[in-house]
Enzyme design. Sequence first.
Site, PDB file in Angstrom:
ATOM      1  N   GLY A  41      14.917 -38.187  46.057  1.00 50.71           N
ATOM      2  CA  GLY A  41      13.576 -37.667  46.513  1.00 50.71           C
ATOM      3  C   GLY A  41      12.552 -38.654  47.185  1.00 50.71           C
ATOM      4  O   GLY A  41      11.573 -38.067  47.882  1.00 50.71           O
ATOM      5  N   ASP A  79       6.758 -35.813  36.661  1.00 47.47           N
ATOM      6  CA  ASP A  79       6.478 -34.580  36.090  1.00 47.47           C
ATOM      7  C   ASP A  79       6.211 -35.040  34.527  1.00 47.47           C
ATOM      8  O   ASP A  79       5.100 -35.074  34.055  1.00 47.47           O
ATOM      9  CB  ASP A  79       7.607 -33.876  36.433  1.00 47.47           C
ATOM     10  CG  ASP A  79       7.743 -32.442  35.790  1.00 47.47           C
ATOM     11  OD1 ASP A  79       6.474 -31.897  35.146  1.00 47.47           O
ATOM     12  OD2 ASP A  79       8.644 -31.711  36.080  1.00 47.47           O
ATOM     13  N   PHE A 111       6.146 -25.880  41.457  1.00 45.76           N
ATOM     14  CA  PHE A 111       7.206 -26.655  41.999  1.00 45.76           C
ATOM     15  C   PHE A 111       7.360 -26.981  43.570  1.00 45.76           C
ATOM     16  O   PHE A 111       7.201 -25.942  44.270  1.00 45.76           O
ATOM     17  CB  PHE A 111       8.705 -26.050  41.648  1.00 45.76           C
ATOM     18  CG  PHE A 111       9.781 -26.765  42.115  1.00 45.76           C
ATOM     19  CD1 PHE A 111      10.428 -27.581  41.109  1.00 45.76           C
ATOM     20  CD2 PHE A 111      10.559 -26.547  43.105  1.00 45.76           C
ATOM     21  CE1 PHE A 111      11.592 -28.362  40.986  1.00 45.76           C
ATOM     22  CE2 PHE A 111      11.689 -27.336  43.530  1.00 45.76           C
ATOM     23  CZ  PHE A 111      12.159 -28.142  42.687  1.00 45.76           C
ATOM     24  N   ASP A 115      13.321 -31.804  47.205  1.00 48.44           N
ATOM     25  CA  ASP A 115      14.244 -30.865  47.699  1.00 48.44           C
ATOM     26  C   ASP A 115      14.476 -29.816  46.514  1.00 48.44           C
ATOM     27  O   ASP A 115      13.676 -29.903  45.555  1.00 48.44           O
ATOM     28  CB  ASP A 115      15.633 -31.314  47.694  1.00 48.44           C
ATOM     29  CG  ASP A 115      16.052 -31.766  46.235  1.00 48.44           C
ATOM     30  OD1 ASP A 115      15.539 -32.332  45.462  1.00 48.44           O
ATOM     31  OD2 ASP A 115      17.339 -31.198  45.880  1.00 48.44           O
TER      32      ASP A 115
HETATM   33  P1  5GP Z   1      10.183 -36.142  35.207  1.00 47.28           P
HETATM   34  O1  5GP Z   1      11.110 -37.194  34.530  1.00 47.28           O
HETATM   35  O2  5GP Z   1       8.881 -36.846  35.337  1.00 47.28           O
HETATM   36  O3  5GP Z   1       9.846 -34.937  34.485  1.00 47.28           O
HETATM   37  O4  5GP Z   1      10.548 -35.698  36.297  1.00 47.28           O
HETATM   38  C1  5GP Z   1      10.504 -36.498  37.804  1.00 47.28           C
HETATM   39  C2  5GP Z   1      11.588 -36.277  38.684  1.00 47.28           C
HETATM   40  O5  5GP Z   1      12.087 -34.671  38.838  1.00 47.28           O
HETATM   41  C3  5GP Z   1      11.007 -36.455  40.141  1.00 47.28           C
HETATM   42  O6  5GP Z   1      11.699 -37.858  40.406  1.00 47.28           O
HETATM   43  C4  5GP Z   1      11.759 -35.609  40.917  1.00 47.28           C
HETATM   44  O7  5GP Z   1      12.858 -35.709  41.473  1.00 47.28           O
HETATM   45  C5  5GP Z   1      11.905 -34.336  40.120  1.00 47.28           C
HETATM   46  N1  5GP Z   1      10.945 -33.187  40.271  1.00 47.28           N
HETATM   47  C6  5GP Z   1       9.915 -33.021  39.210  1.00 47.28           C
HETATM   48  N2  5GP Z   1       9.194 -32.130  39.768  1.00 47.28           N
HETATM   49  C7  5GP Z   1       9.490 -31.588  40.768  1.00 47.28           C
HETATM   50  C8  5GP Z   1       9.079 -30.773  41.760  1.00 47.28           C
HETATM   51  O8  5GP Z   1       8.003 -30.070  41.678  1.00 47.28           O
HETATM   52  N3  5GP Z   1       9.966 -30.546  43.003  1.00 47.28           N
HETATM   53  C9  5GP Z   1      10.959 -31.278  43.168  1.00 47.28           C
HETATM   54  N4  5GP Z   1      11.633 -31.160  44.285  1.00 47.28           N
HETATM   55  N5  5GP Z   1      11.440 -32.106  42.121  1.00 47.28           N
HETATM   56  C10 5GP Z   1      10.743 -32.337  41.113  1.00 47.28           C
HETATM   57 MG    MG Z   2      13.108 -37.955  41.897  1.00 46.39          MG
END
Ligand code: 5GP
Ligand code: MG
Length: 183
Positions: free
Chosen positions: A52, A110, A159, A166
């Site tokens: 990402g 996130d 999202f 992606d």
């Molecule tokens: P966390 O571990 O902070 O919950 O999630 C982070 C990872 O989830 C990010 O590095 C990303 O790859 C993916 N992610 C979180 N939210 C989104 C989103 O809205 N869109 C996309 N494409 N990936 C997300």
């Molecule tokens: Mg990521």
Amino acid sequence: MTKLQDEIKSGKLQLLLDHNSVQNRIRGLAKEIIHFYEWEKNELVIVSLADGANIFTSDLVRLLPFKLKLYFLKVSTYEGTNKITKSVLNIDGLIGIENRNVLIVDDICDTSETLNSVIETIKTLKPKTIKTVVLLNKNVKKEFDIKLDFCGFNISNVFVVGFGLDHNNYYRNLVDICILNTG
Ligand code: 5GP
Ligand code: MG
């Protein structure tokens, strides 16, 4: 061939941040980062969380004038729009981290679970400092108390795709950041 523009017209993709705003903000982040590390004696090591963050990282590192190491670490937490359990991080390839300044680059924070596990894993390599830079920070309750040292934009709990982010590996080539309406 389906054009991305068609999905914007149909409302499946909804513009959130256009390419120019993203580029301007990346220039701003680069300035903040340069200012922060300018007087550091120890080398900078960038650890980018693939896939990402690849596009964000490519743009950001080319604005940094330092001699630095760049690693891409494969982490994936989403399958479609559903969160899945992460695979264990493989840091075997990360060499020469001890006593260096590590800057972790991610596309979006996130719940903060990903950054937390990467930080905890990198700590075992005994760096001098660990800082984080994210392009986007989602306004959701965080699971861990992570400091985002450099942050591009705060966004609401939607999202998003584009600019490297992606959905099932689609939309990474979208130049803007858009909300994906899956319903
Ligand atoms: P966390 O571990 O902070 O919950 O999630 C982070 C990872 O989830 C990010 O590095 C990303 O790859 C993916 N992610 C979180 N939210 C989104 C989103 O809205 N869109 C996309 N494409 N990936 C997300
Ligand atoms: Mg990521």
